[in-house]
Write an enzyme that holds these catalytic residues in place. Structure first.
Site, PDB file in Angstrom:
ATOM      1  N   ALA A  21       0.810  -1.229   0.000  1.00  0.00           N
ATOM      2  CA  ALA A  21       0.000   0.000   0.000  1.00  0.00           C
ATOM      3  C   ALA A  21       0.836   1.268   0.000  1.00  0.00           C
ATOM      4  O   ALA A  21       0.329   2.338  -0.342  1.00  0.00           O
ATOM      5  CB  ALA A  21      -0.931  -0.001   1.217  1.00  0.00           C
TER       6      ALA A  21
ATOM      7  N   GLY B  91       3.619   1.565  -1.815  1.00  0.00           N
ATOM      8  CA  GLY B  91       4.437   1.544  -3.021  1.00  0.00           C
ATOM      9  C   GLY B  91       3.960   2.514  -4.086  1.00  0.00           C
ATOM     10  O   GLY B  91       2.932   3.184  -3.958  1.00  0.00           O
TER      11      GLY B  91
ATOM     12  N   LEU C  37       2.837   1.982  -7.215  1.00  0.00           N
ATOM     13  CA  LEU C  37       1.590   1.640  -7.900  1.00  0.00           C
ATOM     14  C   LEU C  37       0.380   2.061  -7.084  1.00  0.00           C
ATOM     15  O   LEU C  37      -0.574   2.652  -7.606  1.00  0.00           O
ATOM     16  CB  LEU C  37       1.535   0.136  -8.178  1.00  0.00           C
TER      17      LEU C  37
ATOM     18  N   LEU D  87       6.063  -9.254   4.530  1.00  0.00           N
ATOM     19  CA  LEU D  87       5.303 -10.196   3.725  1.00  0.00           C
ATOM     20  C   LEU D  87       5.609 -11.651   4.047  1.00  0.00           C
ATOM     21  O   LEU D  87       4.763 -12.529   3.851  1.00  0.00           O
ATOM     22  CB  LEU D  87       5.564  -9.938   2.232  1.00  0.00           C
TER      23      LEU D  87
ATOM     24  N   LYS E 164      -9.463   0.704 -20.261  1.00  0.00           N
ATOM     25  CA  LYS E 164      -9.637   1.985 -20.950  1.00  0.00           C
ATOM     26  C   LYS E 164     -10.947   1.969 -21.744  1.00  0.00           C
ATOM     27  O   LYS E 164     -11.238   1.019 -22.477  1.00  0.00           O
ATOM     28  CB  LYS E 164      -8.460   2.249 -21.892  1.00  0.00           C
TER      29      LYS E 164
ATOM     30  N   GLU F 123       6.038   5.826 -25.376  1.00  0.00           N
ATOM     31  CA  GLU F 123       6.203   6.582 -24.138  1.00  0.00           C
ATOM     32  C   GLU F 123       7.305   7.608 -24.332  1.00  0.00           C
ATOM     33  O   GLU F 123       8.341   7.306 -24.932  1.00  0.00           O
ATOM     34  CB  GLU F 123       6.568   5.647 -22.982  1.00  0.00           C
TER      35      GLU F 123
ATOM     36  N   HIS G  59       0.169  -5.868 -22.866  1.00  0.00           N
ATOM     37  CA  HIS G  59      -0.660  -4.777 -23.377  1.00  0.00           C
ATOM     38  C   HIS G  59      -0.931  -4.915 -24.879  1.00  0.00           C
ATOM     39  O   HIS G  59      -2.082  -4.875 -25.330  1.00  0.00           O
ATOM     40  CB  HIS G  59       0.004  -3.426 -23.124  1.00  0.00           C
TER      41      HIS G  59
END
Length: 488
Positions: free
Chosen positions: A14, A16, A18, A89, A182, A216, A240
C-alpha cells in the site's frame, strides 16, 4: 452494487508507487462518485512503522499529489474506511493479524475479501502461501488481484500458475491489465460489432495490414531495477499489445460474458503463426534509446540512467510482426511497436485498407490514390476514418479528410482504467481480466524472440531519444509502400 459485492479490500504494497499513483487515487475517485459500497473497509498493508494516524497522513499526501481533484470533505469519508496493518510479507504474524481484522464476531473463517497484490512478482507466492495458511484459501469467497508481469517467459508463467492453483481456484484470480479498462479499448468492441458497415470490411479481403503502437516519452524513471531485467518485450508486448491485438482480431462472441469473450481472444492467440528460429530477425527488431532531445531538453541514454547495469543490452524498443492464420486474417501482417523516450506519449491502432482495385483516375492529375485508414487513438482518445474527397476547383484533385467518430462529448469525464477495473473486481465481473490460457498463448507467441535475444548478448542497436525508434524498424514490413503511422 450487487449482492455478491465483497466488502473487505486488502492492499499489499500500500505504500508503493503503484498504490500511490493508481490504486489509492482510483478508489478515492470512486468514493467521490458514490460508487463504493457503504460497508467497504480497506486494509493497507505496509512495512513502515505507522499506526492508523501515520497512514492517514501519508494517504492524504499521496492523494493531494496524484488524485488531481482533492476535496477535504470527500477525504474524511474515504479515510474512515482505512486500517493500517504493519508487517513483513514473509512473516506469519501479519496474516494472522489480518485474519482477526477480517473475521466477524463469532464467525468460523475470515469474511469474504479482495486481496490486491501491488507488490513485486517474486513475492506473489510468498503472500498467497501465507494467506492460505491463515485461513484464506480456495474453499472461501476470496478474490486475488495480480498485476503483471505474469512470469518472465513461458516456463516461469506455467510454474507461477501452478503455484497459485495450489491455494486458489482459477475463478478466484483476477489478472489485471489496465489497458483493458480503458473506455476507448472497450469502445473498439462497440465500433466493430455494433456497426454493420465496419464489421463487413474487417477482414483480409479489405485490410492490408494493422499497426498497434504504444509509445512513451519517459525513460525508465525509478523502475530500472525491474525494467533492466524485463525489457520492452516482456513489459509491453506480451501483455498490453497482445491484448489489444486480440480485441482487433477476435470473432464476435455470442455474448459479453467473461468466458465467452475470453474464449474468442484465446482463439486469436492460438492462431498466431509460429515463428521459425531462422526467421526471428525478419519478424522483430529490438533497440535501446541513446542520448537525445525531448521537449527541447537533453536527456540521457538508457545506459546512463540510474540503476541500469553497465553495458546493459536490455531493449527499450521492439517492433514485431505476427500473422494470424485463420479465415478472417490469413496473410494480413499485424505490426506491433513499443518504445521509451519517443517524441510523445501515445497509444494507437492504425488499420490500413487495400488499394482500390480500379485506376479510375489514371488520366487525371491524380497520380495515385492512397489507401484509406481507420485510426484509433487510445491516448489521447479519438476514433477516425480517413477518406478521400475532391478538392474544390476545376481540376480533378483529391485530398484526405477525416471523419471523427470519437464518442466523448464536451464535459464528459474520462473514467480511469483502474477505476473501471476496481469496480469490476468488487462486482465479480471478470470480462476485462485475463485468464491463464491467454497468458500462456501470449508467451508462446513471443517466446522465440526471448530465446534468440538471450543468446545475443554482445550488441544492440540504438536510436536517439526523442525519435520514433531506429530506421531499421521498417525492415520487418512486407511491402515497400508500408510505413509506420506515427501521426494520426
Amino acid at each position: 452494487m450487487s449482492e455478491d459485492c465483497i466488502c473487505q479490500f486488502v492492499i499489499f504494497g500500500a505504500t508503493g508507487d503503484l498504490a500511490s499513483r493508481k490504486l489509492l487515487p482510483s478508489l478515492y475517485h470512486l468514493q467521490c462518485a458514490g460508487l463504493l459500497p457503504e460497508e467497504l473497509q480497506i486494509h493497507a498493508v505496509g512495512r513502515r512503522p505507522w499506526d492508523d494516524s501515520g497512514w492517514l497522513e501519508f494517504l492524504r499526501e499521496q492523494l493531494e499529489s496524484f488524485a488531481g481533484d482533492f476535496h477535504p470533505e470527500h477525504f474524511e469519508k474515504f479515510a474512515a474506511r482505512f486500517h493500517y496493518v504493519r508487517g513483513e510479507l514473509h512473516e506469519a504474524d501479519l496474516y494472522q493479524n489480518l485474519a482477526k481484522q477480517l473475521t466477524k464476531d463469532g464467525a468460523q473463517q475470515p469474511e469474504r475479501s479482495i486481496f490486491y497484490l501491488a507488490i513485486r512478482p517474486q513475492d506473489f507466492f510468498t503472500v498467497l502461501q501465507n494467506l492460505s495458511a491463515a485461513g484464506f484459501h480456495r474453499d472461501g469467497d476470496y478474490r486475488i488481484v495480480i498485476e503483471k508481469p505474469f512470469g518472465n517467459d513461458l516456463e516461469s508463467a506455467i510454474q507461477l500458475n501452478e503455484q497459485i492453483h495450489r491455494h486458489f481456484r482459477e475463478e478466484q484470480i483476477y489478472r489485471i491489465d489496465h489497458y483493458l479498462g480503458k473506455e476507448i479499448v472497450q469502445n473498439l468492441l462497440v465500433f466493430r460489432f455494433a456497426n454493420l458497415p465496419i464489421e463487413a470490411v474487417w477482414n483480409r479481403n479489405f485490410i492490408d495490414h494493422v499497426q498497434i503502437t504504444v509509445a512513451e516519452d519517459l525513460g525508465v524513471e525509478n523502475r530500472a531495477g525491474y525494467y533492466d531485467q524485463a525489457g520492452a518485450l516482456r513489459d509491453m508486448v506480451q501483455n498490453h499489445l497482445m491484448q489489444i491485438l486480440t480485441l482487433v482480431a477476435m470473432e464476435p462472441p455470442p455474448s459479453l460474458e467473461a468466458d465467452t469473450l475470453r474464449d474468442e481472444k484465446v482463439k486469436v492467440l492460438r492462431s498466431i503463426r509460429p515463428i521459425p528460429k531462422t526467421a526471428i530477425h525478419a519478424h522483430a527488431i529490438r533497440a535501446q534509446y541513446g542520448p537525445g532531445i525531448i521537449d527541447h531538453q537533453h536527456v540521457p541514454g538508457y545506459a546512463d540512467e540510474p540503476g541500469v547495469a553497465p553495458n546493459s543490452i536490455t531493449e527499450t524498443f521492439v517492433a514485431a510482426k505476427f500473422y494470424i492464420d485463420n479465415w478472417r486474417w490469413r496473410g494480413v501482417p499485424f505490426y506491433l511497436r513499443t518504445g521509451k523516450r519517443m517524441p510523445t506519449k501515445s497509444s494507437s491502432v492504425a488499420i490500413r485498407f487495400r488499394h482500390t482495385p480500379q485506376q479510375l483516375f489514371r488520366e487525371t492529375p491524380i497520380d495515385r490514390i492512397e489507401p484509406n485508414w481507420i485510426l484509433l487513438s487510445l491516448e489521447p482518445e479519438s476514433l477516425k476514418i480517413e477518406l478521400h474527397v475532391k478538392e474544390p476547383g476545376l481540376e480533378m484533385r483529391i485530398r484526405p479528410t477525416q471523419l471523427n467518430a470519437s464518442y466523448r462529448r464536451d464535459g464528459e469525464k474520462e473514467l480511469d482504467a483502474y477505476e473501471a477495473l476496481l469496480l469490476d473486481v468488487l462486482e465479480g465481473d471478470k470480462a476485462l481480466f485475463i485468464r491463464f490460457d491467454e497468458v500462456e498463448w501470449a508467451w508462446r507467441a513471443v517466446d522465440p524472440f526471448i530465446k534468440r535475444w538471450s543468446r545475443e548478448m554482445d550488441y544492440i542497436i540504438t536510436y536517439p531519444a526523442g525519435t520514433w525508434g531506429p530506421e531499421e524498424a521498417t525492415r520487418i514490413m512486407d511491402k515497400e509502400d508500408q510505413f509506420w503511422r506515427n501521426q494520426l
